[in-house]
Design a protein around this motif. Sequence first.
Motif, short mmCIF file in Angstrom:
data_model
loop_
_atom_site.label_atom_id
_atom_site.label_comp_id
_atom_site.label_asym_id
_atom_site.label_seq_id
_atom_site.Cartn_x
_atom_site.Cartn_y
_atom_site.Cartn_z
N SER A 1 -4.58 -4.26 -8.95
CA SER A 1 -3.79 -4.88 -7.73
C SER A 1 -4.12 -4.16 -6.53
CB SER A 1 -2.45 -4.65 -8.32
OG SER A 1 -2.07 -3.22 -8.13
N PRO A 2 -3.67 -4.81 -5.32
CA PRO A 2 -3.83 -4.40 -4.06
C PRO A 2 -2.81 -3.16 -3.66
CG PRO A 2 -2.86 -6.29 -3.59
CD PRO A 2 -2.99 -6.13 -5.38
N LEU A 3 -2.79 -2.25 -4.49
CA LEU A 3 -1.54 -1.15 -4.08
C LEU A 3 -2.53 -0.16 -3.35
CD1 LEU A 3 -0.06 -1.17 -7.44
CD2 LEU A 3 1.13 -1.47 -5.60
N THR A 4 -1.69 0.75 -2.80
CA THR A 4 -2.12 2.09 -2.32
C THR A 4 -2.78 2.74 -3.14
OG1 THR A 4 -0.09 3.35 -2.20
CG2 THR A 4 -0.46 1.82 -0.16
N PHE A 5 -3.85 3.67 -3.04
CA PHE A 5 -4.45 4.25 -3.84
C PHE A 5 -3.38 5.31 -4.42
CE2 PHE A 5 -7.38 7.96 -4.57
CZ PHE A 5 -7.95 7.65 -5.53
N ALA A 6 -2.82 6.10 -3.53
CA ALA A 6 -1.94 7.26 -4.03
C ALA A 6 -1.07 6.50 -5.11
CB ALA A 6 -1.11 7.57 -2.94
N LEU A 7 -0.24 5.55 -4.95
CA LEU A 7 0.40 4.86 -5.83
C LEU A 7 -0.09 4.48 -7.19
CD1 LEU A 7 2.98 2.25 -4.04
CD2 LEU A 7 3.43 4.37 -5.25
N SER A 8 -1.26 3.80 -7.04
CA SER A 8 -1.93 3.27 -8.20
C SER A 8 -2.38 4.60 -9.16
CB SER A 8 -3.08 2.48 -8.05
OG SER A 8 -2.94 1.59 -7.04
N ARG B 1 7.51 -2.60 -4.85
CA ARG B 1 6.70 -1.77 -3.46
C ARG B 1 5.56 -2.80 -2.91
NH1 ARG B 1 7.03 3.91 -2.45
NH2 ARG B 1 9.05 4.37 -3.61
N ARG B 2 5.02 -3.54 -3.78
CA ARG B 2 3.81 -4.18 -3.32
C ARG B 2 4.22 -5.53 -2.33
NH1 ARG B 2 0.55 -8.45 -6.30
NH2 ARG B 2 0.66 -9.34 -4.00
N LYS C 1 5.39 -7.13 0.67
CA LYS C 1 4.93 -6.78 2.11
C LYS C 1 5.83 -7.01 3.21
CE LYS C 1 1.08 -8.59 0.71
NZ LYS C 1 -0.14 -9.22 0.24
#
Lengths: 203, 106
Positions: free
Chosen positions: A97-104, A200-201, A203
């Motif tokens: 998924s195109p989540l932010t790196f920190a979240l993933s 969160r995702r 937008k």
Amino acid sequence: MDARQKYMEELRKYLAPLTADERADAIDFYDEYIEDAHFETYEQIAAELGTPRQLSRQILADCSIKANEADGGHGHLASTHSSWRVFWLVLAAIVTSPLTFALSLGALIILIVALALVFGIVVSLAGLVLGLFFTAGVMIYAGIGLLTSATMTGLFYLGTGLTALGILLVCVPLGYWIIRWLVQGIANLSKYLYQKLMQRRAK
Amino acid sequence: MKIQITAELLDGLVLAILKQDDYYGYALTQKVRNVIDISESTMYPVLRRLKRDGDLETYDRPYQGRNRRYYKITASGKERLTTILALWDSYKSNLDRIFYGKGGRE
């Protein structure tokens, strides 16, 4: 083949693990959606809906969660198989998924720690059972051997061995239930994380 | 910064829109997206869940040589909407009492 057909063809391939009905339902929805949205290029479709791979992972994770809820629910445990499916598919959905790196990364670490914990408990339980089984076997064997030469000691060993075997028989179903609870717990944790992340995702 | 919408409220929003009229997937998604920020792929699982729970049903209608699937609210969906609206009302008035200091006890 135009962009929509190409996108849908790829999506169909990635949705192979679904039942025919579920797949047709998802395909129909997105095919109609893309046409109504007038997305012209493949890139535009991917920008709005995610790549076919990303979208499929999301659909697969959603379907596995629904199946797990339908399978269990009302205080019943879902099958272990269905719970593992939720765990792996959510893991796959988070990775693509195109989540932010920190979240993933955070979500992945939580899931992997939970997996390690469950694995550790399962291995310990298996070790305990095997150890007890081995001890019981040795004691019963020694007890029988001693029955003629030292009857009292032999009976003592035999008795202890049989007691250990009895405890084992009680512990095995208990261990089985503990493992099933743990696996369901992992599925619930995956589901919870997944739903939080999907919110969160937006937008 | 923005306020996250819960699954419950999203269900309520979809049901409230469908209570006014039947919509097809894309139009419904745009309608929701006019009000809240959700990604394009959020709606499909929501609609599937609502359909599975019997809160909405679907029918197909031909459009330019293809089908469009319309979503229609059911009686149980209307009941569900009433429940969600009641929850929302109490939630909102509780917060408003603090935010704006109105409707207090005194």
